[in-house]
Design an enzyme around this catalytic site. Structure first.
Site, PDB file in Angstrom:
ATOM      1  CB  SER A  21      -0.886   0.007   1.244  1.00  0.00           C
ATOM      2  OG  SER A  21      -1.534   1.248   1.375  1.00  0.00           O
ATOM      3  CB  SER A  23      -2.526   4.253   2.475  1.00  0.00           C
ATOM      4  OG  SER A  23      -3.466   4.010   1.460  1.00  0.00           O
ATOM      5  CE  LYS A  72     -11.387  -0.477  -0.837  1.00  0.00           C
ATOM      6  NZ  LYS A  72     -11.198   0.403  -1.977  1.00  0.00           N
ATOM      7  CG  ASN A  93     -12.313   4.655   0.922  1.00  0.00           C
ATOM      8  OD1 ASN A  93     -13.133   5.377   1.493  1.00  0.00           O
ATOM      9  ND2 ASN A  93     -11.427   5.132   0.066  1.00  0.00           N
ATOM     10  CG  ASP A 108     -12.253   3.580  -2.967  1.00  0.00           C
ATOM     11  OD1 ASP A 108     -11.119   4.038  -2.750  1.00  0.00           O
ATOM     12  OD2 ASP A 108     -12.679   2.543  -2.436  1.00  0.00           O
ATOM     13  N   GLY A 132     -14.309  -5.178 -16.579  1.00  0.00           N
ATOM     14  CA  GLY A 132     -14.047  -5.790 -15.275  1.00  0.00           C
ATOM     15  C   GLY A 132     -15.267  -5.755 -14.371  1.00  0.00           C
ATOM     16  N   GLY A 134     -14.737  -6.413 -10.617  1.00  0.00           N
ATOM     17  CA  GLY A 134     -14.192  -6.593  -9.259  1.00  0.00           C
ATOM     18  C   GLY A 134     -14.881  -5.666  -8.268  1.00  0.00           C
ATOM     19  N   GLY A 135     -14.323  -5.621  -7.061  1.00  0.00           N
ATOM     20  CA  GLY A 135     -14.946  -4.916  -5.951  1.00  0.00           C
ATOM     21  C   GLY A 135     -15.196  -3.433  -6.153  1.00  0.00           C
ATOM     22  CE1 TYR A 223      -0.198   2.397  -7.194  1.00  0.00           C
ATOM     23  CE2 TYR A 223      -2.565   2.552  -7.402  1.00  0.00           C
ATOM     24  CZ  TYR A 223      -1.459   2.175  -6.680  1.00  0.00           C
ATOM     25  OH  TYR A 223      -1.618   1.584  -5.451  1.00  0.00           O
TER      26      TYR A 223
END
Ligand code: ATR
Length: 279
Positions: A21, A23, A72, A93, A108, A132, A134-135, A223
């Site tokens: 991460s 973050s 999440k 989040n 998000d 896609g 996904g979550g 990214y």
């Protein structure tokens, strides 16, 4: 360097895994820039320990946490309050500890919104194609609908997953989310799959790039690498491209604003880009 002392408040990201991460770097940088006495770390939490971890936030008086995969949605029942937007997106989040009361937020979708708006994209009246299921897909598709997209189409390798998300969004918003490509072009195509993520940099999602033209935007939530093969090919077709770094930075800035209950100036984005990511 932030001076850690007896008054330092704790922030962290909880998820599994968390060691990759960004973050901690982003949030500790913001603390330093703003001169706030916070320190931000990571907690790797197994799903079976999530309830205990939330009790731990209360017991230890942790000031706030970010929440990442796979918690999440799972964390929502353990919180005292869910903000309107987190309820709308059905995802949390960011959790802020306000005097012992844990409040869940979702930044998000706003992060993605801001990263596209910054590049000059206006969601209103646009035809958007999502690759896609996904979550992160449902919150972002809900945001596209909220921002007035003309149409949203979701396609995915496992078609049933796309259909399930489309059905949920349809039920929640009344918007007609499609799961088949019916248009000759799209204003925005977003890769929300993990295809092209480092180290598989020579892979790209199977999407027909003829759906993009020089007035289209192509965005990738990835990214690393900075330019995925999908973005490279989209750029060759003349589309404007946006990678996932903007979303990462904007969702973090918005989360930090919630932690400290103060607004942060727009210049923070560029500072993070330059100082944390050397761009
Ligand atoms: P999250 O953890 O965010 O929920 P996920 O559920 O693993 O992530 O979703 C990753 C997305 O990338 C999915 O849409 C996945 O497609 P499937 O639903 O068919 O699994 C997609 N994805 C991953 N690898 C892929 C590949 N090689 N080709 C096509 N799609 C792929």
């Amino acid at each position: 360097m932030i001076e850690i002392n007896g008054k330092t408040k704790q922030l962290a990201v909880i998820g599994n895994p968390v060691e990759h991460s960004f973050s901690p770097q982003i949030h500790n940088f913001i603390s330093e820039e703003l001169g706030k006495n916070y320190v931000y770390g990571t907690f790797c939490v197994e799903s079976e320990n999530l309830a205990a971890a939330v009790r731990g936030i209360r017991a230890l008086g942790i000031a706030g946490v970010n929440v990442t995969v796979p918690h999440k949605q799972a964390i929502m029942p353990y919180l005292d309050e869910i903000s309107e937007s987190a309820g709308y997106y059905n995802s949390v989040n960011t959790v802020v500890n306000r005097g012992g009361k844990l409040i869940g937020y979702s930044t998000d979708a706003e992060g993605f919104y801001m990263s596209l708006v910054r590049e000059g994209f206006d969601f209103h009246g646009k035809d958007i194609l999502v690759l896609g299921a996904g979550g992160v897909v449902q919150p972002l598709v809900m945001m596209f609908v909220k921002e007035g997209a003309a149409s949203v189409t979701i396609i995915n390798r496992t078609a049933e997953k796309a259909e399930r998300i489309a059905a949920t969004v349809r039920e929640k918003t009344g918007a007609d989310v499609e799961c088949k490509i019916t248009r000759a072009r799209y204003d925005l195509v977003v890769n929300m799959t993990s295809v092209g993520l480092y180290p598989n940099v020579d892979k790209m999602p199977s999407a027909d790039l003829d759906l993009l033209d020089e007035n289209s935007f192509a965005a990738d939530l990835i990214y690393n690498p900075e330019e995925t093969l999908f973005l490279k090919r989209a750029k060759e077709r003349g589309a404007k491209t946006v990678n996932g770094l903007g979303m990462l930075i904007f969702q973090a800035i918005r989360a930090y604003e919630l932690f400290i209950d103060e607004k942060i100036g727009n210049e923070m984005y560029d500072k993070i880009l330059k100082e944390v990511f050397k761009r």
